[in-house]
Design an enzyme around this catalytic site. Structure first.
Site, PDB file in Angstrom:
ATOM      1  N   ASP A  97     -25.793  46.690 123.412  1.00  0.00           N
ATOM      2  CA  ASP A  97     -27.149  47.187 123.171  1.00  0.00           C
ATOM      3  C   ASP A  97     -27.866  47.460 124.495  1.00  0.00           C
ATOM      4  O   ASP A  97     -29.046  47.140 124.651  1.00  0.00           O
ATOM      5  CB  ASP A  97     -27.940  46.180 122.330  1.00  0.00           C
ATOM      6  CG  ASP A  97     -29.199  46.797 121.706  1.00  0.00           C
ATOM      7  OD1 ASP A  97     -29.226  48.045 121.531  1.00  0.00           O
ATOM      8  OD2 ASP A  97     -30.144  46.053 121.398  1.00  0.00           O
ATOM      9  N   LYS A  99     -29.962  49.386 126.991  1.00  0.00           N
ATOM     10  CA  LYS A  99     -31.001  50.420 126.918  1.00  0.00           C
ATOM     11  C   LYS A  99     -32.106  50.008 127.882  1.00  0.00           C
ATOM     12  O   LYS A  99     -32.157  48.839 128.318  1.00  0.00           O
ATOM     13  CB  LYS A  99     -31.544  50.553 125.493  1.00  0.00           C
ATOM     14  CG  LYS A  99     -32.090  49.252 124.902  1.00  0.00           C
ATOM     15  CD  LYS A  99     -32.459  49.419 123.436  1.00  0.00           C
ATOM     16  CE  LYS A  99     -32.913  48.101 122.838  1.00  0.00           C
ATOM     17  NZ  LYS A  99     -33.227  48.232 121.398  1.00  0.00           N
ATOM     18  N   PRO A 100     -32.998  50.922 128.243  1.00  0.00           N
ATOM     19  CA  PRO A 100     -34.042  50.573 129.228  1.00  0.00           C
ATOM     20  C   PRO A 100     -34.903  49.382 128.832  1.00  0.00           C
ATOM     21  O   PRO A 100     -35.388  48.654 129.700  1.00  0.00           O
ATOM     22  CB  PRO A 100     -34.870  51.864 129.311  1.00  0.00           C
ATOM     23  CG  PRO A 100     -33.884  52.950 129.004  1.00  0.00           C
ATOM     24  CD  PRO A 100     -32.998  52.367 127.934  1.00  0.00           C
ATOM     25  N   ASP A 115     -31.164  40.339 127.033  1.00  0.00           N
ATOM     26  CA  ASP A 115     -30.984  40.545 125.595  1.00  0.00           C
ATOM     27  C   ASP A 115     -29.530  40.786 125.214  1.00  0.00           C
ATOM     28  O   ASP A 115     -29.115  41.900 124.893  1.00  0.00           O
ATOM     29  CB  ASP A 115     -31.866  41.688 125.081  1.00  0.00           C
ATOM     30  CG  ASP A 115     -32.136  41.537 123.583  1.00  0.00           C
ATOM     31  OD1 ASP A 115     -31.376  40.800 122.919  1.00  0.00           O
ATOM     32  OD2 ASP A 115     -33.076  42.155 123.080  1.00  0.00           O
TER      33      ASP A 115
END
Length: 209
Positions: A97, A99-100, A115
């Site tokens: 996962d 992502k920015p 995360d």
């Protein structure tokens, strides 16, 4: 420090408890300057928690909304992300996962990947009996084609695809959706060597990444 808590209503669901514990296990298995460090974990009453280092900075998404980084800044950020992923992959951990929103950057430009809630750890998933349906979560624009089909069985190359999306977005301010144009075609004066890197990372065939 930063403390992550599982809300009491979710703590009654074994699936959410298993995922929370899996994220803590993933972080505990990793020790790298570009990955959020876990300090402690446990249960206090009805609360499952883990304690992480606190990063004084912003997410990469927040930085993107303010201004697009220069190509040199982009290279520095992406290299740090790749070093973090190399360390995770060496431990057989796939983020799944990237992502920015899940990448933190401090005031010195130091990157921390965070995360790992959807991280793939085959031995942990089998032991906790996590369902394939829930594992198929992720953020669609950053997911490799093979991850959209079968999230459970992806390997490190799915994370490389996500890095390619992030790199494209940092360079152009846009997402590489559909028949996208290469970065140098979107940004006048951009070094064409970026095109080769982006093209390879975003290849639909993981064998070519």
């Amino acid at each position: 420090v930063a403390v992550k808590l599982l809300p009491p209503d979710l703590a009654r669901d074994p699936e959410f408890v298993a995922r929370f514990e899996k994220e803590a296990a993933a972080l505990a298995a990793l020790s790298h300057p570009h990955i959020i460090q876990i300090i402690d974990r446990g249960i206090a009453g009805a609360h499952y928690y883990f304690v992480m280092e606190f990063v004084e900075g912003r997410s990469l998404r927040e930085l993107l909304t303010r201004a697009r980084p220069t190509p040199q800044e982009t290279l520095r950020i992406v290299l740090q992300i790749l070093r973090a992923m190399e360390a995770a992959h060496d431990k057989q951990i796939i983020h799944r996962d990237l992502k920015p929103e899940n990448i933190l950057v401090d005031a010195r430009g130091h990157v921390k990947v965070a995360d790992f809630g959807l991280a793939g750890m085959r031995d942990v998933e089998e032991r906790l009996q996590l369902t394939a349906t829930a594992v198929a979560m992720g953020t669609i624009n950053y997911m490799a084609p093979e991850q959209r089909r079968d999230a459970r069985n992806v390997d490190a190359r799915a994370d490389l695809y996500a890095v390619g999306v992030i790199l494209y977005e940092l360079l152009t301010g846009e997402l590489p959706i559909g028949r996208f144009r290469m970065p140098s075609e979107r940004v006048p004066g951009l070094d064409v060597r970026f095109d080769e890197v982006v093209g390879r990372l975003l290849d639909a065939d993981p064998e070519h990444r």
